[in-house]
Design a protein around this motif. Sequence first.
Motif, mmCIF file in Angstrom:
data_model
loop_
_atom_site.group_PDB
_atom_site.id
_atom_site.type_symbol
_atom_site.label_atom_id
_atom_site.label_comp_id
_atom_site.label_asym_id
_atom_site.label_seq_id
_atom_site.Cartn_x
_atom_site.Cartn_y
_atom_site.Cartn_z
ATOM 1 N N VAL A 1 0.856 -1.185 0.000
ATOM 2 C CA VAL A 1 0.000 0.000 0.000
ATOM 3 C C VAL A 1 0.894 1.237 0.000
ATOM 4 N N ASP A 2 0.700 2.105 -0.985
ATOM 5 C CA ASP A 2 1.379 3.402 -1.035
ATOM 6 C C ASP A 2 0.330 4.482 -0.822
ATOM 7 N N THR A 3 0.583 5.416 0.077
ATOM 8 C CA THR A 3 -0.407 6.450 0.391
ATOM 9 C C THR A 3 0.205 7.836 0.240
ATOM 10 N N TRP A 4 -0.646 8.807 -0.121
ATOM 11 C CA TRP A 4 -0.219 10.195 -0.226
ATOM 12 C C TRP A 4 -1.461 11.082 -0.263
ATOM 13 N N THR A 5 -1.256 12.378 -0.186
ATOM 14 C CA THR A 5 -2.344 13.350 -0.282
ATOM 15 C C THR A 5 -2.022 14.361 -1.363
ATOM 16 N N SER A 6 -3.076 15.027 -1.878
ATOM 17 C CA SER A 6 -2.868 16.022 -2.929
ATOM 18 C C SER A 6 -2.185 17.279 -2.410
ATOM 19 N N SER A 7 -2.229 17.502 -1.098
ATOM 20 C CA SER A 7 -1.602 18.680 -0.511
ATOM 21 C C SER A 7 -1.397 18.455 0.983
ATOM 22 N N LYS A 8 -0.405 19.136 1.547
ATOM 23 C CA LYS A 8 -0.171 19.065 2.989
ATOM 24 C C LYS A 8 -0.910 20.168 3.733
ATOM 25 N N THR A 9 -1.567 21.046 2.975
ATOM 26 C CA THR A 9 -2.341 22.130 3.586
ATOM 27 C C THR A 9 -3.663 22.280 2.845
ATOM 28 N N TYR A 10 -4.635 22.898 3.532
ATOM 29 C CA TYR A 10 -5.876 23.259 2.847
ATOM 30 C C TYR A 10 -6.446 24.517 3.492
ATOM 31 N N ASP A 11 -6.677 25.517 2.643
ATOM 32 C CA ASP A 11 -7.236 26.790 3.086
ATOM 33 C C ASP A 11 -8.683 26.859 2.623
ATOM 34 N N TYR A 12 -9.611 26.737 3.546
ATOM 35 C CA TYR A 12 -11.036 26.756 3.200
ATOM 36 C C TYR A 12 -11.455 28.068 2.555
ATOM 37 N N GLY B 1 -11.010 20.952 -2.464
ATOM 38 C CA GLY B 1 -10.723 20.096 -1.337
ATOM 39 C C GLY B 1 -9.390 19.379 -1.468
ATOM 40 N N VAL B 2 -9.033 18.646 -0.417
ATOM 41 C CA VAL B 2 -7.818 17.847 -0.401
ATOM 42 C C VAL B 2 -8.204 16.386 -0.597
ATOM 43 N N PRO C 1 -0.086 8.452 5.378
ATOM 44 C CA PRO C 1 0.284 9.546 4.472
ATOM 45 C C PRO C 1 0.738 10.756 5.282
ATOM 46 N N ASP C 2 1.003 11.861 4.616
ATOM 47 C CA ASP C 2 1.413 13.074 5.312
ATOM 48 C C ASP C 2 0.324 13.586 6.243
ATOM 49 N N ALA C 3 0.733 14.386 7.203
ATOM 50 C CA ALA C 3 -0.229 15.141 8.001
ATOM 51 C C ALA C 3 -0.770 16.292 7.162
ATOM 52 N N ILE C 4 -1.766 17.008 7.679
ATOM 53 C CA ILE C 4 -2.351 18.116 6.930
ATOM 54 C C ILE C 4 -2.664 19.270 7.877
ATOM 55 N N ASP C 5 -2.396 20.494 7.420
ATOM 56 C CA ASP C 5 -2.699 21.715 8.178
ATOM 57 C C ASP C 5 -3.938 22.374 7.583
ATOM 58 N N ILE C 6 -4.945 22.617 8.408
ATOM 59 C CA ILE C 6 -6.205 23.236 7.976
ATOM 60 C C ILE C 6 -6.233 24.689 8.429
ATOM 61 N N SER C 7 -6.641 25.568 7.507
ATOM 62 C CA SER C 7 -6.782 26.988 7.837
ATOM 63 C C SER C 7 -8.002 27.554 7.114
ATOM 64 N N GLY C 8 -8.420 28.750 7.538
ATOM 65 C CA GLY C 8 -9.523 29.436 6.868
ATOM 66 C C GLY C 8 -10.888 28.820 7.095
ATOM 67 N N TYR C 9 -11.011 27.886 8.032
ATOM 68 C CA TYR C 9 -12.298 27.217 8.247
ATOM 69 C C TYR C 9 -13.252 28.140 9.004
ATOM 70 N N ASN C 10 -14.485 28.254 8.482
ATOM 71 C CA ASN C 10 -15.523 29.070 9.105
ATOM 72 C C ASN C 10 -16.775 28.209 9.271
ATOM 73 N N TYR D 1 -3.771 17.872 11.573
ATOM 74 C CA TYR D 1 -4.402 16.561 11.693
ATOM 75 C C TYR D 1 -3.417 15.494 11.209
ATOM 76 N N SER D 2 -3.413 14.364 11.882
ATOM 77 C CA SER D 2 -2.631 13.209 11.422
ATOM 78 C C SER D 2 -3.559 12.251 10.684
ATOM 79 N N MET D 3 -2.971 11.337 9.890
ATOM 80 C CA MET D 3 -3.778 10.420 9.092
ATOM 81 C C MET D 3 -3.202 9.008 9.151
ATOM 82 N N ASP D 4 -4.100 8.046 9.253
ATOM 83 C CA ASP D 4 -3.731 6.637 9.197
ATOM 84 C C ASP D 4 -4.623 5.941 8.179
ATOM 85 N N VAL D 5 -4.029 5.061 7.360
ATOM 86 C CA VAL D 5 -4.773 4.310 6.348
ATOM 87 C C VAL D 5 -4.748 2.831 6.728
ATOM 88 N N ARG D 6 -5.906 2.200 6.633
ATOM 89 C CA ARG D 6 -6.004 0.761 6.880
ATOM 90 C C ARG D 6 -6.660 0.100 5.679
#
Length: 489
Positions: free
Chosen positions: A168-179, A185-186, A299-308, A248-253
Amino acid sequence: MAYSDAAAEVLQRLSTVTGGQYSFFDESSGSTALAGAAERLLKDINLCDEDDDDIEIDRGAFVLTSTKTTIIRILVIDSTVGNNTRFIFTLSQGAETEIKIGDPSGVVYNSNSNEYSNDETLNIKRFLFPLVKTGTWTYTLERNSNTNESITAVVTSRPRVGTLPFKVDTWTSSKTYDYSGGRSGVVAYAYVHQGYAPIVNASVEVEVSRPGDTLNITLQDNGLLPDNTANDGVYSNYLLGFKSNSRYSMDVRVESVEGETVIIKAGNALPSRTLSVFQNTTPPVRYEKVEAFSRTASPDAIDISGYNPTADQLDPGRVTDLDITIQNKLSQTVTLSWTAPGDDLNVGKVAKYELRVAVTFASLRVNFTQAAMVKNEDLVTGNMDPLPAGSQQMVTIRLPSNWSSAFYVFGLKAFDEASRQSELSNLRSITLQPLTIPQQNPAPEPASSATNFLIWVGVGLGAAVALAVVLVVIICICTRKSKTKENPI
C-alpha cells in the motif's frame, strides 16, 4: 515531525520546500502517528533494496483501565510475507502490561520465549520471528498495574523469498488546505497492488484525527470524482468534515473483503495485441481472488486553515458521467442519466440542477447560461429534483422542435443553497440526422469449384478439337503432294 500543537508552524512549509515527509503527533494515548512516522522515516532512509523493506501489517493504540483490563487483537499474516516478523509494543512510563502472542497453530509466546526482548529504558517490548506461519495471529494485552496503561502496537514483516508482497502506497494532494480560498478540497490516495498488478474491491479506510476530532473516510476506486479511473487499484476520496483550524494526522487501513477482493493480472497475450494490465478489462486480463490480508500506512499530516463553521465554503461536486442512454427520432426525445453530486463536493445533496442544450460544444463551455435550459414542461419522464450524492438520476426530455439543427449538445451544473455552483459536467451529444453510407458496386462473385472444373474441361476439349483439325489438314496436304508427284501434268 510536528510534536504536539506547540510545534512551529513553519514545519509543514519546510517539508514542502525540501520535499521531505510531514507528520503530526498530538501526544494523545490513542494516536499511532509517532509509530507511523518512524516506520515511514526508516523506509525513506533505508539503503537496502526496496523489496527488503518492512511491510506494516497492523498498527493500533490502546489504553487499559480499571474497567477495561484486557484487549485481544486479531490479525492475518498472509503468504506473501512472513520473514523477520516483528511485534513491537511501546508502553507508557510505568506500564507493566503483560503481553501474549498466539500463532495459527495455537502456540503462545510470552516474556519467557526466546523471541522476546525488552528495552527497559524506553519500555519497549519486542517479539522477533525469523519465519512465521501463514494464518490468523492474536495478541493479548493485560493490565498489570493500578494505573492506566497506554500501548502502541506495530506488527511488521518482510516478503517471503520468491514472492511479491501486497503493498500500500499512500499520499495526499496537498499538505495544507485553506477553506477560504479552496474549492476542490484535499484528496487522500492509496495505491493497493502486488508488483504492477492492481488490487481492487478492497476495504480502504482513512482515519483523520486530532484530540477530540476524528474523521473516518472511505476511499473509493469507482471512477467518480475525485477518483480518476475505476478499478486501477488507486483508491481516493476528499478529506471533508474538519472542525477546526489545526493540524491533523492520518492513518490508512487496507483489508481484503472475503469473496470480493481480486487482483487484476495479465494473462496469455493474443496475436497482434498489446498486453496491458491497467484500464483493460478484456482478455488477456484475468481476475484472481486474493487471500485474506491487511496493511496499514500513514500519508502526510495536513494543516487546515480558513475554516468558518458558519459559512458554506465548498462548491457542489462536478458530474463526470453524464450519458445519453436512449434516443428516439420519431418522438424527438432523449433519455439522459448521471450520478448525483454532493452539496459539498461528494457529500450531501445539492439544491438544484441546470441542464442545458445547445448546438455546439463551444457555446456550452463559453456561455453556459445563454444555452436553452431544460424546464419541467420539457420532461417526458423523471424529474430534475436532486437526490443524495451517489444516487443515479435519469430523465427523458423532449428536444426543441423549432430548431433547424439536428445536432444537440447537453451539459449540466449543480447548485447548492448558498448559490455556489459546480464546474460544468462532461458534455454529451446526439444527432437525429440520418447517416448515409456510400454503397459500392458489389464485386463479382468468385467462381465455384464446380464451375472452374467445367471451364477447364471445355478448354481441354476445345484444344483437342483444334489439334485434331490441324492434324487432318496436314495429312490432307501431304497426301495431295504425294499424288502430284506420282501423276505429273
